[in-house]
Design an enzyme around this catalytic site. Structure first.
Site, PDB file in Angstrom:
ATOM      1  N   ARG A   1       8.788  34.053  12.946  1.00 19.50           N
ATOM      2  CA  ARG A   1       9.174  35.212  11.752  1.00 19.50           C
ATOM      3  C   ARG A   1       7.659  35.603  11.059  1.00 19.50           C
ATOM      4  O   ARG A   1       7.501  36.625  10.656  1.00 19.50           O
ATOM      5  CB  ARG A   1      10.153  34.404  10.841  1.00 19.50           C
ATOM      6  CG  ARG A   1      11.490  34.372  11.466  1.00 19.50           C
ATOM      7  CD  ARG A   1      12.315  33.463  10.509  1.00 19.50           C
ATOM      8  NE  ARG A   1      13.615  33.122  10.907  1.00 19.50           N
ATOM      9  CZ  ARG A   1      14.139  32.177  11.845  1.00 19.50           C
ATOM     10  NH1 ARG A   1      12.909  31.361  11.952  1.00 19.50           N
ATOM     11  NH2 ARG A   1      15.075  31.883  12.389  1.00 19.50           N
ATOM     12  N   ILE A   2       7.157  34.444  10.252  1.00 15.79           N
ATOM     13  CA  ILE A   2       5.905  34.893   9.596  1.00 15.79           C
ATOM     14  C   ILE A   2       5.021  35.564  10.549  1.00 15.79           C
ATOM     15  O   ILE A   2       4.065  36.469   9.999  1.00 15.79           O
ATOM     16  CB  ILE A   2       5.505  33.596   8.720  1.00 15.79           C
ATOM     17  CG1 ILE A   2       6.765  33.128   7.710  1.00 15.79           C
ATOM     18  CG2 ILE A   2       4.388  34.007   8.003  1.00 15.79           C
ATOM     19  CD1 ILE A   2       6.781  31.803   7.169  1.00 15.79           C
TER      20      ILE A   2
ATOM     21  N   ALA B   1       0.747  27.736   6.755  1.00 18.72           N
ATOM     22  CA  ALA B   1       2.099  27.049   7.464  1.00 18.72           C
ATOM     23  C   ALA B   1       2.040  25.829   6.891  1.00 18.72           C
ATOM     24  O   ALA B   1       2.976  25.360   5.850  1.00 18.72           O
ATOM     25  CB  ALA B   1       1.859  27.353   8.856  1.00 18.72           C
TER      26      ALA B   1
ATOM     27  N   ASP C   1      -3.374  27.345   1.871  1.00 19.01           N
ATOM     28  CA  ASP C   1      -2.458  27.164   0.869  1.00 19.01           C
ATOM     29  C   ASP C   1      -1.535  25.790   0.913  1.00 19.01           C
ATOM     30  O   ASP C   1      -0.813  25.526   0.164  1.00 19.01           O
ATOM     31  CB  ASP C   1      -1.234  28.462   1.133  1.00 19.01           C
ATOM     32  CG  ASP C   1       0.067  28.313   0.282  1.00 19.01           C
ATOM     33  OD1 ASP C   1      -0.335  28.227  -1.295  1.00 19.01           O
ATOM     34  OD2 ASP C   1       1.117  28.501   0.672  1.00 19.01           O
TER      35      ASP C   1
ATOM     36  N   GLU D   1       0.013  16.493  -0.295  1.00 13.55           N
ATOM     37  CA  GLU D   1       0.348  17.516  -1.378  1.00 13.55           C
ATOM     38  C   GLU D   1       0.915  16.652  -2.639  1.00 13.55           C
ATOM     39  O   GLU D   1       1.883  15.650  -2.303  1.00 13.55           O
ATOM     40  CB  GLU D   1       1.002  18.743  -1.035  1.00 13.55           C
ATOM     41  CG  GLU D   1       0.407  19.545  -0.176  1.00 13.55           C
ATOM     42  CD  GLU D   1       1.237  20.912   0.210  1.00 13.55           C
ATOM     43  OE1 GLU D   1       2.128  21.053  -0.193  1.00 13.55           O
ATOM     44  OE2 GLU D   1       0.620  21.671   1.222  1.00 13.55           O
TER      45      GLU D   1
ATOM     46  N   HIS E   1       0.102  25.602  -2.306  1.00 16.13           N
ATOM     47  CA  HIS E   1       1.331  25.824  -1.655  1.00 16.13           C
ATOM     48  C   HIS E   1       2.456  26.860  -2.498  1.00 16.13           C
ATOM     49  O   HIS E   1       3.418  26.628  -2.714  1.00 16.13           O
ATOM     50  CB  HIS E   1       2.239  24.626  -1.652  1.00 16.13           C
ATOM     51  CG  HIS E   1       3.131  24.555  -0.450  1.00 16.13           C
ATOM     52  ND1 HIS E   1       3.308  23.369   0.501  1.00 16.13           N
ATOM     53  CD2 HIS E   1       4.025  25.464   0.180  1.00 16.13           C
ATOM     54  CE1 HIS E   1       4.103  23.699   1.279  1.00 16.13           C
ATOM     55  NE2 HIS E   1       4.644  24.936   1.204  1.00 16.13           N
ATOM     56  N   LEU E   2       1.699  28.376  -2.248  1.00 12.02           N
ATOM     57  CA  LEU E   2       2.383  29.235  -3.320  1.00 12.02           C
ATOM     58  C   LEU E   2       2.788  30.365  -2.427  1.00 12.02           C
ATOM     59  O   LEU E   2       3.567  31.381  -2.714  1.00 12.02           O
ATOM     60  CB  LEU E   2       1.386  29.941  -4.245  1.00 12.02           C
ATOM     61  CG  LEU E   2       0.841  29.215  -5.240  1.00 12.02           C
ATOM     62  CD1 LEU E   2      -0.117  30.039  -6.112  1.00 12.02           C
ATOM     63  CD2 LEU E   2       1.964  28.650  -6.149  1.00 12.02           C
TER      64      LEU E   2
HETATM   65  P1  NAD Z   1       9.389  30.336  12.721  1.00 11.34           P
HETATM   66  O1  NAD Z   1      10.298  29.054  13.100  1.00 11.34           O
HETATM   67  O2  NAD Z   1      10.178  31.616  12.539  1.00 11.34           O
HETATM   68  O3  NAD Z   1       8.285  30.189  13.844  1.00 11.34           O
HETATM   69  C1  NAD Z   1       7.284  29.390  14.119  1.00 11.34           C
HETATM   70  C2  NAD Z   1       6.887  29.673  15.548  1.00 11.34           C
HETATM   71  O4  NAD Z   1       6.039  28.786  16.082  1.00 11.34           O
HETATM   72  C3  NAD Z   1       8.187  29.797  16.592  1.00 11.34           C
HETATM   73  O5  NAD Z   1       7.802  31.079  17.201  1.00 11.34           O
HETATM   74  C4  NAD Z   1       7.578  28.916  17.829  1.00 11.34           C
HETATM   75  O6  NAD Z   1       7.906  29.248  18.850  1.00 11.34           O
HETATM   76  C5  NAD Z   1       6.053  28.845  17.291  1.00 11.34           C
HETATM   77  N1  NAD Z   1       5.543  27.379  17.938  1.00 11.34           N
HETATM   78  C6  NAD Z   1       6.315  26.137  18.102  1.00 11.34           C
HETATM   79  N2  NAD Z   1       5.362  25.382  18.741  1.00 11.34           N
HETATM   80  C7  NAD Z   1       4.205  25.961  19.075  1.00 11.34           C
HETATM   81  C8  NAD Z   1       2.912  25.689  19.618  1.00 11.34           C
HETATM   82  N3  NAD Z   1       2.670  24.559  20.027  1.00 11.34           N
HETATM   83  N4  NAD Z   1       1.941  26.685  19.751  1.00 11.34           N
HETATM   84  C9  NAD Z   1       2.020  27.712  19.113  1.00 11.34           C
HETATM   85  N5  NAD Z   1       3.340  28.383  18.665  1.00 11.34           N
HETATM   86  C10 NAD Z   1       4.323  27.225  18.308  1.00 11.34           C
HETATM   87  O7  NAD Z   1       8.861  29.716  11.390  1.00 11.34           O
HETATM   88  P2  NAD Z   1       8.150  30.555  10.097  1.00 11.34           P
HETATM   89  O8  NAD Z   1       9.381  30.810   9.442  1.00 11.34           O
HETATM   90  O9  NAD Z   1       7.515  31.660  10.715  1.00 11.34           O
HETATM   91  O10 NAD Z   1       7.411  29.606   9.615  1.00 11.34           O
HETATM   92  C11 NAD Z   1       6.064  29.324  10.053  1.00 11.34           C
HETATM   93  C12 NAD Z   1       5.610  27.879   9.185  1.00 11.34           C
HETATM   94  O11 NAD Z   1       5.299  28.485   7.819  1.00 11.34           O
HETATM   95  C13 NAD Z   1       6.521  26.897   8.993  1.00 11.34           C
HETATM   96  O12 NAD Z   1       5.495  25.543   9.327  1.00 11.34           O
HETATM   97  C14 NAD Z   1       6.753  26.869   7.821  1.00 11.34           C
HETATM   98  O13 NAD Z   1       7.086  25.696   7.067  1.00 11.34           O
HETATM   99  C15 NAD Z   1       5.759  27.586   7.178  1.00 11.34           C
HETATM  100  N6  NAD Z   1       6.050  28.042   5.837  1.00 11.34           N
HETATM  101  C16 NAD Z   1       5.137  28.035   4.528  1.00 11.34           C
HETATM  102  C17 NAD Z   1       5.312  28.739   3.635  1.00 11.34           C
HETATM  103  C18 NAD Z   1       4.503  28.372   2.426  1.00 11.34           C
HETATM  104  O14 NAD Z   1       4.740  28.433   1.298  1.00 11.34           O
HETATM  105  N7  NAD Z   1       3.203  28.404   2.582  1.00 11.34           N
HETATM  106  C19 NAD Z   1       6.412  29.491   3.266  1.00 11.34           C
HETATM  107  C20 NAD Z   1       7.177  29.715   4.405  1.00 11.34           C
HETATM  108  C21 NAD Z   1       7.123  28.917   5.677  1.00 11.34           C
HETATM  109  C1  MLT Z   2       8.624  26.476   3.357  1.00  5.00           C
HETATM  110  O1  MLT Z   2       8.666  25.749   4.084  1.00  5.00           O
HETATM  111  O2  MLT Z   2       9.824  27.212   3.117  1.00  5.00           O
HETATM  112  C2  MLT Z   2       7.774  26.756   2.521  1.00  5.00           C
HETATM  113  O3  MLT Z   2       6.694  25.591   2.347  1.00  5.00           O
HETATM  114  C3  MLT Z   2       7.757  27.024   1.077  1.00  5.00           C
HETATM  115  C4  MLT Z   2       8.413  26.216   0.114  1.00  5.00           C
HETATM  116  O4  MLT Z   2       9.105  25.346   0.323  1.00  5.00           O
HETATM  117  O5  MLT Z   2       7.894  26.164  -0.878  1.00  5.00           O
END
Ligand code: NAD
Ligand code: MLT
Length: 325
Positions: A165-166, A245, A270, A275, A293-294
Site C-alpha cells: 500500500r505505502i 517502515a 522515522d 524506540e 516515528h511520525l
Molecule cells: P503492506 O502490507 O500493504 O505492504 C507491505 C509489502 O511488503 C507487501 O506488498 C509485501 O508483499 C511486501 N513484502 C513482504 N516481504 C517482502 C520482502 N521480503 N521483500 C520485499 N517486499 C516484501 O504494508 P504497508 O501498509 O505498505 O506498510 C509498510 C510498512 O510501513 C510496514 O512495516 C508498516 O508497519 C510500516 N508503517 C509505518 C508507519 C510509520 O509511522 N512510520 C506508518 C504506517 C506503516
Molecule cells: C503503523 O504500523 O501503523 C505505524 O507504525 C504507525 C503507528 O502505529 O504509529
C-alpha cells in the site's frame, strides 16, 4: 473456541481498555454505541507491570505502537477476546500468544497509508536538500549557504523495497517528481509494475540502480537486515536511504559504517530498532535526519485508524466476525 463462544464468554459489560493515545474523534463509534454495553477505560503510558496489573477483567485491549502486548500481558488478561491495533504493524503484539489464547487481533491496514507515503516523500525531499540541517544552522544564527548544496529528485532513480500500500503510493508520488522508480516485492507482477509505470527488479538490481532507496516492507525474518553491508556495497556511491517502515529492515550498524565511509550520502529515518531512540549513534551523524516515528501522525490518519478499529470491535461483538483480522 468459536467466535460465538467468545461472544458468550463476554460479560454483559464489555471492558475496552485504551492503552495508547488515540484520536478522540476516531473512537467516537465506540462512545456512541448503544446496543453494546461498552465500558471505555483510557489509561495511557503504563509501564508493562502496570498494564499487567490492570488487564485481568479487560475484554478488548486497544493499542497503537507504544504499548508492547507481550505474552505476560496476554496471560494476565483472563477475559481478553480481542486486541485492536490502531495502525498497520502488529509487531508490537505477541501474535503466537494471542492465537494460543484464542484472542483475535485486528489492525487498520489502510487508514494511515496516505500519511506514511506523504511523510516518506517529505523525508526524501528534506534529505536531498538538507532542510533540517540548514534550518538548525539558521536557528542558531548562521546564514550558511555553502554547506547545503543538495541534489534534485528529477531524473534520479528511486529504489523501492516493498510495493504494498505505502510503497505504491510513494512510487506514484515519486513519478510526480519525475523520478524513475524500480521496485522489488515478491508479489509484484509485471502487469502491476506496468500499471504503476515502474520497473520491476530483484533486491540487488534495485540497490544497484537507485540514487535513493526506500523500504516499505513489514519487519519479518526475511526482511530484517535486507539492507545490509553487502547491499550497501552494490549501491551507487552517494546513495541516499529512507526508512519510514520499521527499524531493523535496514541494518543500523551497517548503515552507520556506510555513512562514515562516505558510501551513503545520507539517511532519513522515522523508525529505529529500539524506540524511543533518543540516544542513537546514527543521530550523531550530520548526514542523518530523523523523526520520532511520525509517519502516521496526522489528524486524518489517526482518526481513520481509530475509526476502523473501533468499527471492527463493534462488529466482532455484534456478529462474531471482523474485517481486518
Ligand atoms: P503492506 O502490507 O500493504 O505492504 C507491505 C509489502 O511488503 C507487501 O506488498 C509485501 O508483499 C511486501 N513484502 C513482504 N516481504 C517482502 C520482502 N521480503 N521483500 C520485499 N517486499 C516484501 O504494508 P504497508 O501498509 O505498505 O506498510 C509498510 C510498512 O510501513 C510496514 O512495516 C508498516 O508497519 C510500516 N508503517 C509505518 C508507519 C510509520 O509511522 N512510520 C506508518 C504506517 C506503516
Ligand atoms: C503503523 O504500523 O501503523 C505505524 O507504525 C504507525 C503507528 O502505529 O504509529
Amino acid at each position: 473456541m468459536t467466535a460465538t463462544q467468545l461472544i458468550e464468554k463476554a460479560t454483559k459489560t464489555i471492558n475496552v481498555f485504551i492503552a495508547d493515545p488515540l484520536s478522540d474523534d476516531g473512537i467516537f463509534p465506540l462512545r456512541q454505541e448503544t446496543e453494546l454495553d461498552l465500558n471505555i477505560i483510557v489509561d495511557t503510558g503504563l509501564a508493562p507491570e502496570q498494564l499487567i496489573a490492570r488487564i485481568a477483567d479487560v475484554d478488548v485491549l486497544l493499542v497503537r505502537s507504544q504499548t508492547t502486548v507481550t505474552r505476560e500481558v496476554i496471560e494476565a488478561a483472563k477475559n481478553l477476546k480481542l486486541i485492536g491495533r490502531a495502525g498497520v504493524g502488529v509487531d508490537n503484539i505477541d501474535l503466537n500468544a494471542a492465537t494460543e489464547h484464542g484472542i483475535i487481533v485486528v489492525n487498520a491496514p489502510d487508514g494511515n497509508t496516505n500519511s506514511a507515503a506523504e511523510h516518506t516523500i517529505a523525508m526524501m525531499t528534506s534529505l536531498a536538500r538538507f532542510i533540517p540541517q540548514a534550518f538548525n544552522t539558521l536557528k542558531n544564527g548562521k546564514w550558511d549557504r555553502k554547506s547545503y548544496v543538495g541534489v534534485e529528485l528529477k531524473n534520479k532513480t528511486l529504489g523501492v523495497i516493498g510495493m504494498g500500500r505505502i510503497g505504491a503510493e510513494v512510487a506514484y508520488r515519486a513519478k510526480g517528481q519525475r523520478m524513475d522508480v524500480i521496485a522489488y516485492d515478491p508479489f509484484l507482477t509485471e502487469e502491476r509494475a506496468k500499471e504503476l509505470g515502474i520497473t520491476k527488479g530483484t533486491v540487488d538490481e534495485v540497490c544497484a540502480a537507485a540514487d535513493f532507496v526506500t523500504v516499505h516492507t513489514p519487519l519479518l525474518p526475511e526482511t530484517r537486515n535486507i539492507i545490509n553491508k553487502e547491499r550497501f556495497a552494490i549501491m551507487k556511491d552517494g546513495v541516499r536511504i529512507i526508512n519510514c517502515a520499521r527499524g531493523g529492515i535496514i541494518n543500523e550498524d551497517d548503515l552507520y559504517d556506510a555513512i562514515v565511509e562516505g558510501k551513503v550520502a545520507g539517511a532519513a529515518l522515522d523508525v529505529f530498532v529500539q524506540e524511543p531512540a533518543t540516544d542513537h549513534k546514527l543521530l550523531t551523524l550530520p548526514q542523518v535526519i530523523a523523526t520520532p516515528h511520525l509517519g502516521a501522525s496526522t489528524v486524518e490518519a489517526q482518526e481513520s485508524v481509530a475509526v476502523d478499529v473501533s468499527n471492527d470491535i463493534i462488529k466482532f461483538f455484534k456478529t462474531g466476525t471482523v474485517t481486518n483480522p
